[in-house]
Structures are given as structure tokens and as C-alpha cells.
Design a protein around this motif. Sequence first.
Motif, PDB file in Angstrom:
ATOM      1  N   VAL A 189      -1.905  11.870  23.080  1.00 52.43           N
ATOM      2  CA  VAL A 189      -3.389  12.145  23.105  1.00 52.43           C
ATOM      3  C   VAL A 189      -3.706  12.808  21.710  1.00 52.43           C
ATOM      4  O   VAL A 189      -3.174  13.686  21.455  1.00 52.43           O
ATOM      5  N   LYS A 190      -4.766  12.131  21.370  1.00 51.79           N
ATOM      6  CA  LYS A 190      -5.439  12.598  20.096  1.00 51.79           C
ATOM      7  C   LYS A 190      -6.254  14.006  20.517  1.00 51.79           C
ATOM      8  O   LYS A 190      -7.267  13.800  21.245  1.00 51.79           O
ATOM      9  N   ILE A 191      -5.936  15.048  20.060  1.00 52.46           N
ATOM     10  CA  ILE A 191      -6.711  16.269  20.697  1.00 52.46           C
ATOM     11  C   ILE A 191      -8.148  16.577  19.792  1.00 52.46           C
ATOM     12  O   ILE A 191      -8.206  16.670  18.897  1.00 52.46           O
ATOM     13  N   GLY A 192      -9.066  16.693  20.993  1.00 54.59           N
ATOM     14  CA  GLY A 192     -10.478  16.725  20.340  1.00 54.59           C
ATOM     15  C   GLY A 192     -10.730  18.402  20.171  1.00 54.59           C
ATOM     16  O   GLY A 192     -11.392  18.909  19.387  1.00 54.59           O
ATOM     17  N   ALA A 193     -10.318  19.195  21.219  1.00 57.04           N
ATOM     18  CA  ALA A 193     -10.499  20.634  21.316  1.00 57.04           C
ATOM     19  C   ALA A 193      -9.302  21.247  22.142  1.00 57.04           C
ATOM     20  O   ALA A 193      -8.686  20.673  23.170  1.00 57.04           O
ATOM     21  N   ASP A 224     -14.945  17.423  25.169  1.00 59.54           N
ATOM     22  CA  ASP A 224     -13.542  17.858  25.025  1.00 59.54           C
ATOM     23  C   ASP A 224     -13.684  19.372  24.908  1.00 59.54           C
ATOM     24  O   ASP A 224     -12.742  20.056  25.315  1.00 59.54           O
ATOM     25  N   GLU A 225     -14.718  20.039  23.960  1.00 60.50           N
ATOM     26  CA  GLU A 225     -14.705  21.671  24.089  1.00 60.50           C
ATOM     27  C   GLU A 225     -14.793  22.219  25.225  1.00 60.50           C
ATOM     28  O   GLU A 225     -14.093  23.194  25.549  1.00 60.50           O
ATOM     29  N   GLU A 226     -15.678  21.618  26.033  1.00 59.92           N
ATOM     30  CA  GLU A 226     -16.129  22.205  27.601  1.00 59.92           C
ATOM     31  C   GLU A 226     -14.483  22.212  28.206  1.00 59.92           C
ATOM     32  O   GLU A 226     -14.284  23.069  28.958  1.00 59.92           O
ATOM     33  N   ALA A 227     -14.315  20.637  28.542  1.00 56.26           N
ATOM     34  CA  ALA A 227     -13.037  20.509  29.183  1.00 56.26           C
ATOM     35  C   ALA A 227     -11.751  21.126  28.871  1.00 56.26           C
ATOM     36  O   ALA A 227     -10.889  21.574  29.879  1.00 56.26           O
ATOM     37  N   SER A 228     -11.601  21.553  27.741  1.00 55.30           N
ATOM     38  CA  SER A 228     -10.405  22.427  27.083  1.00 55.30           C
ATOM     39  C   SER A 228     -10.353  23.773  27.854  1.00 55.30           C
ATOM     40  O   SER A 228      -9.528  24.311  27.933  1.00 55.30           O
ATOM     41  N   ALA A 241     -13.479  26.184  13.917  1.00 56.88           N
ATOM     42  CA  ALA A 241     -12.843  24.877  13.369  1.00 56.88           C
ATOM     43  C   ALA A 241     -11.341  24.904  13.254  1.00 56.88           C
ATOM     44  O   ALA A 241     -10.791  26.086  13.437  1.00 56.88           O
ATOM     45  N   PHE A 242     -10.792  24.033  13.316  1.00 57.80           N
ATOM     46  CA  PHE A 242      -9.123  23.771  13.321  1.00 57.80           C
ATOM     47  C   PHE A 242      -8.444  24.665  12.491  1.00 57.80           C
ATOM     48  O   PHE A 242      -7.626  25.642  12.664  1.00 57.80           O
ATOM     49  N   GLY A 250     -16.265  35.014  28.383  1.00 55.29           N
ATOM     50  CA  GLY A 250     -15.990  33.647  28.729  1.00 55.29           C
ATOM     51  C   GLY A 250     -14.945  33.075  27.809  1.00 55.29           C
ATOM     52  O   GLY A 250     -14.140  33.832  27.606  1.00 55.29           O
ATOM     53  N   LYS A 251     -15.063  31.784  27.133  1.00 57.38           N
ATOM     54  CA  LYS A 251     -14.066  31.288  26.697  1.00 57.38           C
ATOM     55  C   LYS A 251     -14.276  31.169  24.973  1.00 57.38           C
ATOM     56  O   LYS A 251     -15.492  31.192  24.412  1.00 57.38           O
ATOM     57  N   VAL A 252     -13.026  31.212  24.320  1.00 56.62           N
ATOM     58  CA  VAL A 252     -13.143  30.798  22.879  1.00 56.62           C
ATOM     59  C   VAL A 252     -12.441  29.534  22.769  1.00 56.62           C
ATOM     60  O   VAL A 252     -11.325  29.355  23.016  1.00 56.62           O
ATOM     61  N   VAL A 253     -12.787  28.705  21.757  1.00 56.63           N
ATOM     62  CA  VAL A 253     -12.628  27.155  21.675  1.00 56.63           C
ATOM     63  C   VAL A 253     -12.102  26.957  20.181  1.00 56.63           C
ATOM     64  O   VAL A 253     -12.963  27.625  19.376  1.00 56.63           O
ATOM     65  N   ILE A 254     -11.223  26.094  19.939  1.00 58.95           N
ATOM     66  CA  ILE A 254     -10.823  25.424  18.654  1.00 58.95           C
ATOM     67  C   ILE A 254     -10.989  23.965  18.858  1.00 58.95           C
ATOM     68  O   ILE A 254     -10.761  23.461  19.587  1.00 58.95           O
ATOM     69  N   LYS A 255     -12.129  23.628  17.731  1.00 58.32           N
ATOM     70  CA  LYS A 255     -12.417  22.122  17.747  1.00 58.32           C
ATOM     71  C   LYS A 255     -11.123  21.530  16.954  1.00 58.32           C
ATOM     72  O   LYS A 255     -10.961  22.072  15.610  1.00 58.32           O
ATOM     73  N   VAL A 256     -10.558  20.676  17.466  1.00 57.79           N
ATOM     74  CA  VAL A 256      -9.550  19.916  16.519  1.00 57.79           C
ATOM     75  C   VAL A 256     -10.040  18.932  15.631  1.00 57.79           C
ATOM     76  O   VAL A 256      -9.646  18.663  14.509  1.00 57.79           O
ATOM     77  N   SER A 257     -10.538  17.791  16.366  1.00 63.24           N
ATOM     78  CA  SER A 257     -11.059  16.379  15.668  1.00 63.24           C
ATOM     79  C   SER A 257     -12.606  16.208  16.154  1.00 63.24           C
ATOM     80  O   SER A 257     -12.893  16.744  17.265  1.00 63.24           O
TER      81      SER A 257
END
Length: 336
Positions: free
Chosen positions: A31-35, A135-139, A312-313, A329-336
Motif C-alpha cells: 500500500v502506498k500510504i496517503g496519510a 486518505d487523511e480522514e480515513a486514517s 507534512a511527512f 479530535g485527531k492529528v494527521v500526517i500527510k505522507v503522499s
Amino acid sequence: MKAWLLHDFGLDNLALGETPTPVPKAGELLVKIGAVSLNFRDKAIVEGFYEPHLVPKPLIPVSDASGTVVAVGDGVSRYKLGDRVSSHLYSRWIDGEPGPDEPAYCFGMPLPGGLAEYMIIHEDSAVRTPDKMSDEEASTLPIAALTAWYSLVDYGQIQPGQTVLVQGTGGVSIFAVQLATALGAKVIVTSSSDANLEAVKKLGAVAGVNYRTFPRWEEEVLKLTDGKGVDLLLDVAGGEGLNQSILATKAAGKIAQIGFLTGQVTTLGLMPLIFRQTTIRGIAVAPRSSFDRMNAFLNEHQISPVIEQAYAFEDAQLAFQHLARGAFGKVVIKVS
Ligand SMILES: NC(=O)c1ccc[n+]([C@@H]2O[C@H](COP(=O)([O-])OP(=O)(O)OC[C@H]3O[C@@H](n4cnc5c(N)ncnc54)[C@H](OP(=O)(O)O)[C@@H]3O)[C@@H](O)[C@H]2O)c1
């Protein structure tokens, strides 16, 4: 591939580096990671107070990831190239009761996590990403949302009109407010922040108690529930506060013991537990079948994850620092 590698405990020992891109074996997806999204578990692993004896080094941390299938191993039939999937923490727990060794197959420790360009997920544990979610939301779903869902639905069997207490306004708790409200429950939230207590009301909570202003917050909860206590309490704080959770829960009520924010050990007063006939159930996320049911519910009720910030990554360490400060709520990291 580029990956963040934990060489030793402590955020300073989390470094961006290179590691071989994994190759999917039979039944596996590359899997190429989006977030990815961060959970308290990830912070506890990095800092060395979450089963430190089980942490391999170096480790690619962070369990919860969403992305796109870019290669498959032999025999894969559930997914094809281009499908969007998310990880599922307990990667071998598909349905029914958990096996005795589920923690040995968790992403982000001991299995490699998603804070990298690519990740291996077995097709049986991968979960299809809802079409309407980025992908950010789904992660944000695999641990935080699913733990709230499993506690409310599979364990709590919450019914419309019942009361639920949710502690704090972090990842699990905000999803719990959204899901319990959509299930028709009345949600009471505790928080250290009056501003956050106002904000959760916009998500459906009916009342809030500041646990700093009211250290005996369970007494306020009793006042809000005609002296009875709540039907179901989602305890993310742990520690000695479990005794207060028992007092805030109705006779024959249920506690979902989810977290350990204030401590992994408690001195339990047995008499209130006995007299109130409370059921306390340890929660370790959920099987994948519950994830599938939750996604259908999220879609039906158009529930969107609450993301306070996406980093950002390259700024992964800033994201961990944000989680440590506390996020609504959530903290997210965008990977690609
Ligand atoms: N067993 C499982 O399956 C499972 C799954 C997910 C999470 N967890 C555990 O559950 C806990 C929460 O995880 P998370 O990822 O949601 O954490 P998080 O996003 O970091 O949330 C932390 C929030 O908890 C609140 N909090 C801290 N101390 C509190 C206290 N004494 N009373 C009430 N609220 C308090 C604070 O909210 P305010 O700022 O509003 O005060 C804080 O912002 C962690 O221990 C985590 O490891 C377990």
C-alpha cells in the motif's frame, strides 16, 4: 523507501531515513500510504511506556494508515491495484472473540507501521476506504473511531435515549460523541477545557463537566442524571479515576476500560463495584468485521472525522508534539 525510523525511545530518536521497500508475499498488499493519524498508543510506544520489551528497533511507528494498493502478492482476491484501503490495528482479528496473541500482530509495533512511503497489509485485514473520505480522514478510523464504535455498539449495545459519558476531547472521545449522538444517546463529556466543552456540544453532546474545575466530576454527572449515573462510561483516563467512573455509572451499568492516560495501574475500591454491580470490560479496539459495520454507519449518517491539524511527512515530530499537547479530535500526517 523513505521512512521514519525509531532507533531508540524518545522523540529525538525518531529519524527520517531510508529502508528497503517491502515486497508483498502471498495474500499481502503493498500500500502506498496517503496519510497516517496519530494515537496516544503511538506516542506511548515512541516514549517507551507501552510494552517497551516488545518494541523492535529500528521500528517504523504509527499503526493507522490509509492509502492505495500498488502491488499484490500471489492469490490476492479481495483487492486489486488502485483500490483504496486502510490498516486495521489487530491485523489477525477478523471476527468473533479475540485470540490469545492478537497484540503480536499489531501495526506500528511490533509489525512495521505506516509512517513510511509504503506498508504491507494482508488482504484479510485491509479495510476498504469509504468512497467519500480522503486518505487523511480515513486514517483516523482504525483505532480512534473503531474503539469508540466497538465500546458503544458491540459491547455497550447502547439504545436511543440512554446516557453515555465520554472522557476528554481527544481522538477516541470525539468519535464517541459523534457516534453515540447518531445512535440517539445522550452524551455527557468531561474535559479540562471549557472551550472544548462548548465545542463538543456542537457535535451533539448534551452536557459537559470540567474535571479540573470539578475534581469530583462524578458528583456532577450524578446531578445531571437524576442521581442514577450513566448507562455506559467510556474510560480513557484510567488510573485511580476508575473509582470515580464506577460512581458515575448507574447500578448494573457498564464501563468500557479503554485508556490509561493518567496511569496503567489502579487501586480499585471493591465495595462500590460490588454494590453498584458494575460491569467493567477491557477494550482492545475491535475485530475487522466491526470496522466494516462502522464504515457503513459512518456513511449512512454522514459522519466526518474531526481533524485538528494535518502535518507534512517531514514534520512528523511536530505532529507528535501536537498530540502530546492535546488535540480536539485527531492529528494527521500527510505522507503522499
Ligand atoms: N484499548 C484500546 O483499544 C484503545 C484504543 C484507543 C485509545 N486507547 C487509549 O485511550 C486513551 C485515549 O486515547 P486517544 O488516542 O483518544 O488520546 P488523545 O487523542 O491523546 O486524547 C487525550 C485527551 O484525553 C483527555 N484527558 C486527559 N486526561 C484526562 C482525564 N484525567 N480525564 C478526562 N480526560 C482526560 C484530554 O482531553 P481534554 O483536553 O478535553 O481535557 C486530552 O486531550 C489512551 O490511553 C489510549 O492509549 C485505547
